[in-house]
Each structure stands twice: as C-alpha cells, then as structure tokens.
Design an enzyme around this catalytic site. Structure first.
Site, mmCIF file in Angstrom:
data_model
loop_
_atom_site.group_PDB
_atom_site.id
_atom_site.type_symbol
_atom_site.label_atom_id
_atom_site.label_comp_id
_atom_site.label_asym_id
_atom_site.label_seq_id
_atom_site.Cartn_x
_atom_site.Cartn_y
_atom_site.Cartn_z
ATOM 1 N N ASP A 10 37.789 36.428 40.158
ATOM 2 C CA ASP A 10 36.945 37.327 39.427
ATOM 3 C C ASP A 10 36.966 38.368 40.479
ATOM 4 O OD1 ASP A 10 34.404 38.235 37.775
ATOM 5 O OD2 ASP A 10 33.293 37.435 39.713
ATOM 6 N N ASP A 12 33.657 41.184 40.792
ATOM 7 C CA ASP A 12 32.423 41.369 41.448
ATOM 8 C C ASP A 12 31.820 40.186 42.146
ATOM 9 O OD1 ASP A 12 32.061 44.058 40.375
ATOM 10 O OD2 ASP A 12 31.091 43.337 38.715
ATOM 11 N N ARG A 70 34.339 39.691 33.568
ATOM 12 C CA ARG A 70 33.599 40.061 32.343
ATOM 13 C C ARG A 70 32.824 41.396 32.425
ATOM 14 N NH1 ARG A 70 29.226 36.791 31.022
ATOM 15 N NH2 ARG A 70 29.017 36.507 33.489
#
Length: 168
Positions: A10, A12, A70
C-alpha cells in the site's frame, strides 16, 4: 512454502508519510525542492526511513514488487512516485479507488500468479482482513514500513499455512 513471487505494498502510511494524512488530502501542484517533495502548502511527502532499503533488497533478490492503493487521487499518487524517483521500482501498480480485492484480482490477472504466492503490506486492518481471505499472506504495518517488519513478512509467508495468513 517458498519465498513470495510478488511483494505488494500500500502507499499511504505504509511506504510513505504525507505529513500525517493521505496523499489525496494534499494540495497540488507538487514539486521537488532541495531533495524534498512538497505540496502547494509545503506539506512534506517522504518514504519511511527503511523503505528504500526494502526496495533495494527486493531488487537485489529479483523479487517483483507492486502497489495496491485505494486513493481517490491516482494521478497525484503517481506524480508523487515520480517526484520520489520510485515509479520504476514497481513492476505493477493498481492505484485507483476500489477495494483491495479488485486490486489483487487485477494483479493476479496481470502476473499470472496465484494469490497464495503474494505477500502484502498495508496499514489498514480492513484491507489485511479482506486480502487475507483471498489467500494472500498479509502483514499489518502499524508505524510505517521497516526492514524488520519486511523480514517478518517474508518469514511469515515462507512458513504460513492456509489457516493463518493475516498478521496483526
């Protein structure tokens, strides 16, 4: 089980810190100044201290790496990766607003690899839970990516059983 065939991160709060917020909460335009990446309000974007060492390790071991993010601002995330001179490090990048399940389905389709051969690092437990259900070995990142946590993930993947894939 063998070493993972794909390492997925991922962005962040996993690979980078955007001044304590998500990259889609920053303000464009972005710029590189004096070796730092800043947004319009001078919010600093930086990789966590061990991230480049982790990426170097993956490169040295010929482990392909990918992103699954996302974010609501995929173009911004890609621009920040460019400004951090890291875009070339990732063989695959699924960066768009959607569930991580969709990201991992796309990664499986793009790579031809089964979920069980993937290792995933993320800071959100909900993502760890849903991706683990696919068979991906998933590791919760609570304070940014570190080499110690990365090695723990490698060890977990190589010794994982179907009954215990999520690590928290």
């Amino acid at each position: 089980m063998a070493a993972p065939k794909l390492i997925v991160f991922d962005l962040d709060f996993t690979l980078w810190d955007c001044g304590g917020t998500w990259c889609d909460c920053l303000t464009s335009p972005f710029r590189s100044s004096g070796g730092r990446v800043l947004d319009r309000r001078n919010q600093h974007v930086t990789f966590y201290p061990d991230v480049l060492s982790v990426l170097d390790f993956c490169d040295a071991q010929s482990m392909p790496i990918a992103l699954a993010s996302r974010t609501e601002q995929p173009a911004w995330a890609r621009e920040l990766l460019d400004l951090l001179a890291a875009t070339h490090r990732f063989a695959f990048a699924e960066i768009y607003p959607s569930s991580k399940v969709k990201h991992f389905s796309a990664l499986r389709d793009a790579t031809g690899l089964e979920h069980e051969s993937m290792l995933f690092f993320d800071d959100e437990m909900r993502n760890i839970t849903e991706v683990s259900r696919l068979g991906v070995t998933s590791v919760l990142v609570e304070e940014g990516m570190s080499m110690e946590l990365f090695r723990k993930g490698l060890s977990q993947h190589s010794g994982s059983s179907d009954a215990s894939r999520a690590e928290g």
